[in-house]
Write a protein that holds these residues in place. Structure first.
Motif, PDB file in Angstrom:
ATOM      1  N   VAL A 116       0.972  -1.216  -0.124  1.00 60.20           N
ATOM      2  CA  VAL A 116       0.020   0.076  -0.045  1.00 60.20           C
ATOM      3  C   VAL A 116       0.914   1.176   0.035  1.00 60.20           C
ATOM      4  O   VAL A 116       1.746   1.302   0.984  1.00 60.20           O
ATOM      5  N   LEU A 119     -11.747   4.412  -3.737  1.00 56.24           N
ATOM      6  CA  LEU A 119     -10.171   4.484  -3.788  1.00 56.24           C
ATOM      7  C   LEU A 119      -9.631   5.402  -3.071  1.00 56.24           C
ATOM      8  O   LEU A 119      -8.798   5.067  -2.061  1.00 56.24           O
ATOM      9  N   THR A 178     -10.340   4.555   0.866  1.00 59.35           N
ATOM     10  CA  THR A 178      -9.684   3.408   1.559  1.00 59.35           C
ATOM     11  C   THR A 178      -8.316   3.838   1.476  1.00 59.35           C
ATOM     12  O   THR A 178      -7.388   3.420   2.370  1.00 59.35           O
ATOM     13  N   LEU A 179      -7.624   4.312   0.638  1.00 61.32           N
ATOM     14  CA  LEU A 179      -6.038   4.595   0.661  1.00 61.32           C
ATOM     15  C   LEU A 179      -5.932   5.630   1.924  1.00 61.32           C
ATOM     16  O   LEU A 179      -4.832   5.470   2.516  1.00 61.32           O
ATOM     17  N   ARG A 218      -5.385   3.979   5.030  1.00 59.52           N
ATOM     18  CA  ARG A 218      -4.435   3.082   5.368  1.00 59.52           C
ATOM     19  C   ARG A 218      -3.312   4.228   5.591  1.00 59.52           C
ATOM     20  O   ARG A 218      -1.818   3.855   5.828  1.00 59.52           O
ATOM     21  N   THR A 265     -11.660   0.742  -8.457  1.00 59.93           N
ATOM     22  CA  THR A 265     -11.403   0.091  -7.323  1.00 59.93           C
ATOM     23  C   THR A 265     -10.441  -1.218  -7.674  1.00 59.93           C
ATOM     24  O   THR A 265      -9.971  -1.772  -6.902  1.00 59.93           O
ATOM     25  N   LEU A 308      -7.248  -1.004  -6.061  1.00 62.61           N
ATOM     26  CA  LEU A 308      -7.150  -1.543  -4.551  1.00 62.61           C
ATOM     27  C   LEU A 308      -6.964  -3.016  -4.988  1.00 62.61           C
ATOM     28  O   LEU A 308      -6.063  -3.436  -3.905  1.00 62.61           O
ATOM     29  N   ILE A 338      -5.332  -4.902  -1.471  1.00 57.24           N
ATOM     30  CA  ILE A 338      -6.194  -4.690  -0.126  1.00 57.24           C
ATOM     31  C   ILE A 338      -7.650  -5.381  -0.429  1.00 57.24           C
ATOM     32  O   ILE A 338      -8.211  -5.301  -1.413  1.00 57.24           O
ATOM     33  N   ARG A 386     -11.257  -6.814  -0.483  1.00 50.78           N
ATOM     34  CA  ARG A 386     -12.546  -6.066  -0.545  1.00 50.78           C
ATOM     35  C   ARG A 386     -13.302  -5.596   0.575  1.00 50.78           C
ATOM     36  O   ARG A 386     -13.864  -4.596   0.549  1.00 50.78           O
ATOM     37  N   TRP A 426     -12.291  -2.279   1.806  1.00 47.64           N
ATOM     38  CA  TRP A 426     -12.421  -1.065   1.226  1.00 47.64           C
ATOM     39  C   TRP A 426     -13.608  -0.069   1.985  1.00 47.64           C
ATOM     40  O   TRP A 426     -14.123  -0.622   2.788  1.00 47.64           O
TER      41      TRP A 426
END
Length: 266
Positions: free
Chosen positions: A50, A131, A134-135, A138, A250, A253, A258, A260, A263
């Protein structure tokens, strides 16, 4: 050489990661694309992880339109400007010169057309919000960098959750576009410079992800740890460590590994 490929499998999983012998990554991508394409894939010489930085183009990457083309439609000159845009994105024209020419053709258009265009023509690309969210979950820092305009990029960034915006700015006087820009031009060199600036801030071991679709994204894509071309023009696709040619955003990801269920859906 780790290779992530996003495909729908009988098991219900949608990503395969392969460990292949060392070789020419560009040749490997061509072979995989020829055998399995259209396919979403990412090839790396290190384990795929990631990123700490996500930097992305806007038009035709994070949103489904080219803003200047849609704005030109309100001036009745969309076909004329769209042709210049396409040639610039294919790498056939100098970006700065093409931008200056297109902006000049918009002189006299009422400023209210910008909001009309935003309301009626500009939509997020499928998967864009997931996207970015989710990033960010992290710990990834997100930057929207575009050869388009702050008048569009700022609200798009707010909608999608980007933390920094780098863009051009249309000059306006007495409620009308002047046909010029305020400040310097955000071109391919600026896009790469922003990526390098953020990477320097994050430190030597930072991992970066860049997405884009056109020729002016190539230096940024090439400079990133993972350069992913999104439904891109041929030159941009060839410059990437991988690409999304089948799925939505997506897929990025999935290529990063990563799951699902992790997400962030907003």
């Amino acid at each position: 050489m780790p290779v992530a490929m996003a495909e729908e499998l009988e098991s219900g999983e949608n990503t395969v990661e392969l460990q292949l012998p060392h070789g020419d990554a560009a040749v490997l991508r061509e072979v995989l694309d020829a055998c399995f394409g259209p396919v979403d894939l990412l090839v790396s010489d290190k384990p795929i992880d990631v990123p700490h930085l996500f930097i992305s183009d806007m038009d035709s990457t994070m949103i489904s339109a080219e803003c200047i083309d849609e704005l030109a439609d309100f001036a009745g000159i969309k076909d004329q400007i769209a042709d210049i845009t396409e040639r610039a994105m294919q790498g056939e024209l100098d970006f700065a010169q093409a931008l200056t020419e297109r902006v000049g053709l918009l002189a006299g258009l009422g400023e209210e057309a910008i909001q009309q265009c935003l309301d009626q023509r500009i939509a997020a690309m499928p998967g864009a919000k997931v996207l970015v969210a989710t990033l960010k979950s992290r710990g990834c820092f997100t930057v929207l960098v575009t050869g388009g305009f702050h008048q569009f990029a700022d609200p798009v960034a707010e909608q999608l959750g980007f933390e920094r915006v780098v863009a051009n700015r249309l000059a306006v006087h007495e409620g009308k576009l002047t046909g010029g820009l305020v400040g310097g031009i955000t071109d391919s060199g600026v896009k790469k410079a922003v990526l390098l600036e953020e990477m320097a801030r994050l430190g030597d071991h930072a991992i970066s992800l860049a997405t884009g679709d056109g020729a002016n994204d190539i230096p940024m894509i090439e400079a990133a740890t993972y350069g992913v071309a999104y439904h891109a023009k041929p030159k941009a696709k060839a410059a990437g460590d991988g690409w999304v040619a089948r799925g939505d955003l997506t897929s990025v990801l999935a290529l990063l590994g990563i799951p699902r269920e992790e997400w962030v859906w907003e």
